[in-house]
Design a protein around this motif. Structure first.
Motif, short mmCIF file in Angstrom:
data_model
loop_
_atom_site.label_atom_id
_atom_site.label_comp_id
_atom_site.label_asym_id
_atom_site.label_seq_id
_atom_site.Cartn_x
_atom_site.Cartn_y
_atom_site.Cartn_z
N VAL A 172 0.84 -1.20 0.00
CA VAL A 172 0.00 0.00 0.00
C VAL A 172 0.88 1.27 0.00
N GLN A 173 1.96 1.16 0.79
CA GLN A 173 2.88 2.30 0.84
C GLN A 173 3.51 2.57 -0.52
N ASP A 174 3.95 1.47 -1.17
CA ASP A 174 4.57 1.63 -2.49
C ASP A 174 3.58 2.27 -3.48
N ALA A 175 2.34 1.86 -3.36
CA ALA A 175 1.32 2.38 -4.29
C ALA A 175 1.11 3.88 -4.10
N ILE A 176 1.02 4.27 -2.83
CA ILE A 176 0.77 5.70 -2.61
C ILE A 176 1.97 6.56 -2.99
N LEU A 177 3.17 6.02 -2.75
CA LEU A 177 4.36 6.77 -3.14
C LEU A 177 4.46 6.89 -4.65
N LYS A 178 4.09 5.80 -5.33
CA LYS A 178 4.11 5.85 -6.80
C LYS A 178 3.12 6.88 -7.32
N SER A 248 -5.70 31.72 -18.43
CA SER A 248 -5.95 30.29 -18.57
C SER A 248 -5.60 29.53 -17.29
N ASP A 249 -5.82 28.22 -17.33
CA ASP A 249 -5.50 27.36 -16.19
C ASP A 249 -4.01 27.06 -16.10
N SER A 250 -3.24 27.48 -17.09
CA SER A 250 -1.82 27.11 -17.15
C SER A 250 -1.02 27.68 -16.00
N VAL A 251 -1.46 28.80 -15.45
CA VAL A 251 -0.70 29.40 -14.36
C VAL A 251 -1.45 29.32 -13.03
N ASN A 252 -2.38 28.37 -12.94
CA ASN A 252 -3.00 28.12 -11.64
C ASN A 252 -1.94 27.61 -10.67
N GLN A 253 -2.11 27.92 -9.39
CA GLN A 253 -1.15 27.49 -8.36
C GLN A 253 -1.49 26.07 -7.93
N PHE A 254 -0.68 25.11 -8.39
CA PHE A 254 -0.92 23.71 -8.06
C PHE A 254 -0.31 23.37 -6.71
N GLU A 255 -1.05 22.65 -5.90
CA GLU A 255 -0.61 22.26 -4.57
C GLU A 255 -0.77 20.74 -4.40
N LEU A 256 0.14 20.11 -3.68
CA LEU A 256 0.05 18.68 -3.35
C LEU A 256 -0.28 18.55 -1.85
N SER A 257 -1.20 17.72 -1.55
CA SER A 257 -1.52 17.43 -0.14
C SER A 257 -1.89 15.95 0.00
N TRP A 258 -2.03 15.53 1.21
CA TRP A 258 -2.30 14.11 1.46
C TRP A 258 -3.43 13.98 2.46
N LYS A 259 -4.47 13.27 2.04
CA LYS A 259 -5.59 13.00 2.94
C LYS A 259 -5.41 11.59 3.55
N ILE A 260 -5.06 11.59 4.80
CA ILE A 260 -4.81 10.30 5.47
C ILE A 260 -6.12 9.59 5.78
N ASN A 261 -6.10 8.31 5.65
CA ASN A 261 -7.26 7.48 5.98
C ASN A 261 -7.34 7.36 7.50
N THR A 262 -8.37 7.92 8.12
CA THR A 262 -8.48 7.94 9.59
C THR A 262 -8.66 6.56 10.20
N ASP A 266 -6.73 2.20 13.40
CA ASP A 266 -7.52 1.17 14.09
C ASP A 266 -7.62 -0.13 13.29
N MET A 267 -7.56 0.00 12.03
CA MET A 267 -7.78 -1.19 11.19
C MET A 267 -6.62 -1.34 10.21
N LEU A 268 -5.43 -1.57 10.76
CA LEU A 268 -4.23 -1.59 9.95
C LEU A 268 -4.30 -2.62 8.84
N PHE A 269 -4.83 -3.79 9.14
CA PHE A 269 -4.79 -4.87 8.16
C PHE A 269 -5.95 -4.81 7.18
N ASP A 270 -6.95 -3.98 7.46
CA ASP A 270 -8.08 -3.86 6.54
C ASP A 270 -7.89 -2.70 5.56
N ILE A 271 -6.93 -1.83 5.82
CA ILE A 271 -6.71 -0.66 4.95
C ILE A 271 -5.83 -1.05 3.78
N LYS A 272 -6.29 -0.79 2.59
CA LYS A 272 -5.53 -1.11 1.37
C LYS A 272 -4.87 0.13 0.75
N LYS A 273 -5.19 1.32 1.26
CA LYS A 273 -4.57 2.56 0.74
C LYS A 273 -4.22 3.47 1.90
#
Length: 563
Positions: A172-178, A248-262, A266-273
């Motif tokens: 799952v970690q590899d997938a999110i990093l990719k 145009s949209d070409s100079v929009n300010q792009f931002e990266l963020s991460w929404k963690i799965n809450t 609690d459910m480490l083995f059930d989370i796939k992402k």
């Protein structure tokens, strides 16, 4: 081009091959050292501007290849047609432009082109374009840096989270990093593509700036004018390109963020992402900077001056050292031209009122009016043999053309290639400078000292014998008449400002009276006796500078600012 840059055109015509050392843009040919000397002392070419071949070759190729001669008639361009936006030779005017009204002498339109507003605005626009490219480039580079920083922060958070979970979540970690790397690369590549395009545009603008600098230093006036027309089109396209980028949209300010799965904790083995990498784009905060827009924000409505808002301020007082001054003209360059009928001469004074030169090549002289460029028209007066109007070249200081008319001619005014003059018993007449045709505007008898002025479709003239000022239209119909000797006595000189206010000097009342355009209102603008003037005879208002010159029939003259 008429000749090769490397070969002397004069020698080549004589089948002699000599290298050219200078280039004459007016002759459109190179000159060797010997021909250069002859060229500099010959009467017809001594005033031509020359530039060294080395410097001339610094001009862009498209400027060097601009033609000075008409392709169809092989005659030199002399006229610019504003209606068709093209250059014309004499034959072009006759064949295809004889109905065009907006024809301008090419010398007039190219004179001082390098110091003109159009040239200055072009340089300013190029400078603005270069500055805006730098702003956008800096903004995009900062965005890449911020994305990279945000990416590293997210990567650190993910890694910290990964340390708290089981090896089971490696996939799952590899997938999110990719996904993170993919998003980062996709957005960065978009910006890089835009950056590449902007850098290419920056090089084009720099090249334009270099060309403009060389054109300003080495090109002829005509080459400069023609080059401006071409460069303006490129710049207009560039401006549209940059404005479209900002919007145009070409100079929009792009931002990266991460929404963690809450539920991850609690459910480490059930989370796939781990979560999702989210790209958000905010409206860019870049504002396309344009000097004209700044100026437009500061512009205020143009205020027209009425006869009540005029506030004359004395600028100059001087002695003309002339007797019987019957005409005057205040030129745009602040020189003064005075017509003296007793000496049959024109006197030209510099802006500091010092004598520049006198012209005495006349049988008779009465009034003078400015007709554009370095030229004035001079009437002959009221004697029976005074039936001609002379056109004077002030640069050459001589008569360049004589117009034969069918009557005496005193006061004169200029309007749209026509001279309007007072013809005593023949009334007000108008002669065309193009075909020399004469029209009788009105046959009402005017005094031999009458003066005339024009504004739009109306003509105004004075009559000192009955103390009147009359306004007529171009068909001779009377619009209004003023006749009150208690206000204005023996009116002679007359002139009109750009708002249509009419200025008349009263020779016997020693004053200047200004009338509203409709003749319904008037006020005494100046009581000339208070300023040392006695018997004022002539007046002229320069519409471009709002200056008014008044001269006595004998001696003294003054210049006022009307604002």
């Amino acid at each position: 081009m008429a000749s090769s840059l490397s070969v002397c055109g004069v020698c080549d015509y004589r089948h002699i091959t000599k290298p050219s050392v200078v280039w004459c843009s007016e002759c459109d040919e190179g000159l060797c050292e010997e021909c250069k000397c002859h060229h500099s002392i010959s009467k017809g070419t001594r005033n031509h501007g020359i530039v060294s071949i080395t410097e001339y070759q610094k001009l862009p190729n498209n400027v060097l290849q601009l033609a000075h001669f008409c392709d169809e008639h092989n005659e030199k361009y002399q006229i610019f047609c504003k209606k068709h936006d093209c250059l014309c030779c004499k034959k072009c005017i006759i064949e295809t432009h004889n109905g065009c009204k907006e024809l301008t002498d090419l010398d007039d339109i190219t004179r001082h082109i390098k110091s003109s507003n159009a040239f200055a605005e072009l340089e300013l626009t190029l400078s603005e374009l270069a500055e805006n490219v730098k702003i956008i480039i800096t903004n995009r580079e900062d965005n890449i840096a911020s994305i990279c920083k945000q990416s590293k922060n997210i990567e650190k958070e993910i890694q910290e989270m990964r340390d708290n979970i089981n090896q089971h979540l490696d996939k799952v970690q590899d997938a999110i990093l990719k996904e993170l790397k993919t998003k980062e690369e996709e957005e960065s590549n978009k910006i890089r593509r835009l950056l590449k395009s902007l850098i290419d545009k920056e090089k084009e603008i720099t090249a334009h700036q270099t060309n403009i600098s060389n054109i300003k230093r080495y090109a002829s006036e005509l080459q400069t004018f023609l080059a401006l027309k071409n460069i303006e089109k490129d710049i207009a396209a560039d401006e549209y390109y940059f404005q479209s980028i900002v919007k145009s949209d070409s100079v929009n300010q792009f931002e990266l963020s991460w929404k963690i799965n809450t539920a991850l904790q609690d459910m480490l083995f059930d989370i796939k992402k781990f979560g999702d990498v989210v790209v958000t784009a905010e409206q860019c905060n870049i504002h396309y900077q344009k000097q004209k827009d700044k100026q437009a924000q500061m512009m205020v409505p143009v205020k027209h001056l009425t006869i009540d808002s005029l506030k004359p301020t004395l600028l100059q007082s001087f002695d003309t050292k002339l007797l019987f001054v019957t005409g005057c003209a205040l030129l745009p360059d602040c020189r003064k031209v005075l017509a003296c009928s007793s000496f049959n001469m024109l006197r030209v004074l510099n802006p500091d009122n010092l004598l520049e030169f006198d012209i005495r090549d006349f049988d008779r002289v009465f009034d003078v009016t400015y007709i554009g460029g370095d030229s004035v028209a001079v009437t002959s007066g009221y004697e029976n043999d005074a039936i001609k109007i002379n056109l004077i070249d002030l640069k050459a200081r001589q008569v360049k053309k004589t117009l034969r008319v069918n009557s005496v001619n005193t006061g004169v005014a200029y309007s749209e290639d026509n001279l309007i003059y007072c013809a005593e018993k023949n009334g007000i007449q108008m002669i065309s400078l193009k075909d020399k045709s004469i029209i009788n505007v009105t046959k009402t008898n005017v005094n031999k000292f009458s003066c005339v002025a024009s504004f739009k479709d109306n003509f105004f003239y004075t009559n000192c014998s009955n103390n009147s000022v009359t306004c007529i239209d171009y068909k001779g119909n009377t619009r209004w008449v003023f006749n009150d000797a208690s206000v204005l006595s023996a009116p002679v000189g007359i002139s009109i400002d750009i708002d249509g206010n009419v200025y008349v000097v009263g020779q016997d009342s020693n004053n200047i009276v200004v009338f509203s355009p409709n003749g319904q209102n008037c006020r005494q603008l100046l009581l000339t006796s208070e300023n040392g003037l006695k018997g004022p005879s002539v007046v002229h208002v320069d519409r471009s500078s709002w200056k008014i010159m008044v001269a006595n029939r004998f001696g003294k003259a003054v210049v006022y600012s009307l604002k």
